[in-house]
Design a protein around this motif. Sequence first.
Motif, PDB file in Angstrom:
ATOM      1  N   CYS A  10       0.794  -1.346   0.033  1.00  0.00           N
ATOM      2  CA  CYS A  10       0.083  -0.066   0.091  1.00  0.00           C
ATOM      3  C   CYS A  10       0.800   1.241   0.094  1.00  0.00           C
ATOM      4  O   CYS A  10       2.137   1.037   0.336  1.00  0.00           O
ATOM      5  N   CYS A  13       2.953   1.861   3.423  1.00  0.00           N
ATOM      6  CA  CYS A  13       4.013   1.067   3.576  1.00  0.00           C
ATOM      7  C   CYS A  13       5.286   1.102   2.631  1.00  0.00           C
ATOM      8  O   CYS A  13       6.434   0.902   2.955  1.00  0.00           O
ATOM      9  N   CYS A  31      -2.105  -5.434   0.516  1.00  0.00           N
ATOM     10  CA  CYS A  31      -0.580  -4.970   0.904  1.00  0.00           C
ATOM     11  C   CYS A  31       0.149  -6.190   1.689  1.00  0.00           C
ATOM     12  O   CYS A  31      -0.281  -6.882   2.674  1.00  0.00           O
ATOM     13  N   CYS A  34       0.886  -5.028   5.480  1.00  0.00           N
ATOM     14  CA  CYS A  34       0.098  -4.603   6.819  1.00  0.00           C
ATOM     15  C   CYS A  34      -1.261  -5.481   6.485  1.00  0.00           C
ATOM     16  O   CYS A  34      -2.024  -5.229   7.385  1.00  0.00           O
ATOM     17  N   THR A  38      -3.311  -0.241   7.477  1.00  0.00           N
ATOM     18  CA  THR A  38      -3.010   1.218   7.463  1.00  0.00           C
ATOM     19  C   THR A  38      -4.317   1.919   6.765  1.00  0.00           C
ATOM     20  O   THR A  38      -4.573   2.894   7.249  1.00  0.00           O
TER      21      THR A  38
HETATM   22 ZN   LIG Z   1       0.401  -1.645   4.044  1.00  0.00          ZN
END
Ligand SMILES: [Zn+2]
Length: 365
Positions: A10, A13, A31, A34, A38
Motif C-alpha cells: 500500500c 507501507c 498489501c 500490513c 494502515t
Molecule cells: Zn500496508
Amino acid sequence: VVDAERFSLCETCAGRQGDGAGFDLAEGSGCFICHGLTSSLASTERRIVREARRHQFETFSVGMILPAGVQEREDRLRSELRIRGRATIKSQLTGKIASFIQSELDKKVDRLHPDLTAVVDLATDTVNLTTKSIFVYGRYTKPRGLSQRRTVCERCNGRGCGACDGGYARTPSLEAVVDNRLVRLLGAQRTKFTWFGSEDPDSLVYPPGRPFVVEVKNPRKRKTPARLALRTGKGLAKISGLKVLKGRPSSIPSFTFETRAFIESETPVDPSALRSRRVKGTISVEYRNNKDKVVNKKVYRLRIRAKGKNMVAEIKLDGGLPVKRFVGGDSVYPSLSELLKTPLKCQRFDILRVWESGDLEFGKI
Ligand SMILES: [Zn+2]
Ligand SMILES: [Zn+2]
C-alpha cells in the motif's frame, strides 16, 4: 532495485521503504506487509479521540500491538531487498495516531510520564486508555465510632468476593468513604492511602484534622474540590485542604500531635498531689515498638485535670508514640502512670491537632 516489484505494498507501507524502490501499489488488504491495517487506521484514530475526550489530561503517549507477522514481513522484505528503510510500521502508525490526537485535542506527547497512555491493539482491534495516578493531599476530621482504615475481607483475604467491597469488609471506615467519593468523583479505579499516624475507632478527630496522602489510580479527572463532607453513618467526616500534588511523595514528614486522653486511675487522684508532681518541660521517653526496636520520642506538654478516679489529660507528643501505651506504661518508659506514681488506664483519646514538621518531599520526576 530489481526485485521490488515482487512485493505489492500500500502507499503508506511503500513510502516507509525509501524513495524510488518501485513497488507494485496495492489497495487495502492486498498489501504484503500490513494486509490493509494502515487503511483502517482512521477509524481507530477517531475512536481514541472519542475515548480520550472523556479524560482530563495534558500529555499523552501512544503504544501499539501489531498482529503477528506484520513486523516480520517488513523485516523480511527489507532484508531480501537489502534496503534499510525509514521508520518501522509501528513507529510510523503510532506517530500518525499521536499527531491526530495532538491536532484534534491540542495535547502534547510525553513518552516518559504521560498523563494518558493509549494502547492500540491492532491484532484484536481494541483501544485501551489508562492514566497516570494522581496524589492528593488532604486533612480529615472523624466522628466517634468510625475506624480510620478499611479492613481486609476475611472471607476472601482481599481478593474480592460477593460479601465484600473489592476485597475490603463492608463496615464503614473513613478510608472507605473517602475512597468511594474520590473514585466516583474522579472516575478512578481505586485508591491507596498513606497516613500521618492513626487513632482508635472511638477517637474523635477535630478540625483542622489529620493529614493524609491518597494515590488515586487510573483517574479520568485530575482535579479535586478543596473540601468534601462525607456521611459515614456515625456522623460527618470532613475533608479539607485537598490538593493534587506534583507527583508521588518520596517521604512523609514527621509530625507532632495534641490529644485529649480520658483516663481512669486505680486510686483517686488528689489534685494537689498532681500539682506537686507536675511535669514541666519536655519529657524524653523510650518506646519499644512492635518490631521490638527502641525509639526515642518526646512529650512536649502535659495538662491534667482530675476528679476522683477520672482524669483528663491534654498531651502534645511526637507522632508514632501510642497514646494509650504512654498513659498505661506498656512498652513506654517513663509512662504517665510512672510519672504520677499510680496505675492509669487510658479509656479513649481524641485528636485535637496535628502539626507536620516539614513539607512533603518528592523524588526526581
Ligand atoms: Zn500496508
Ligand atoms: Zn471478600
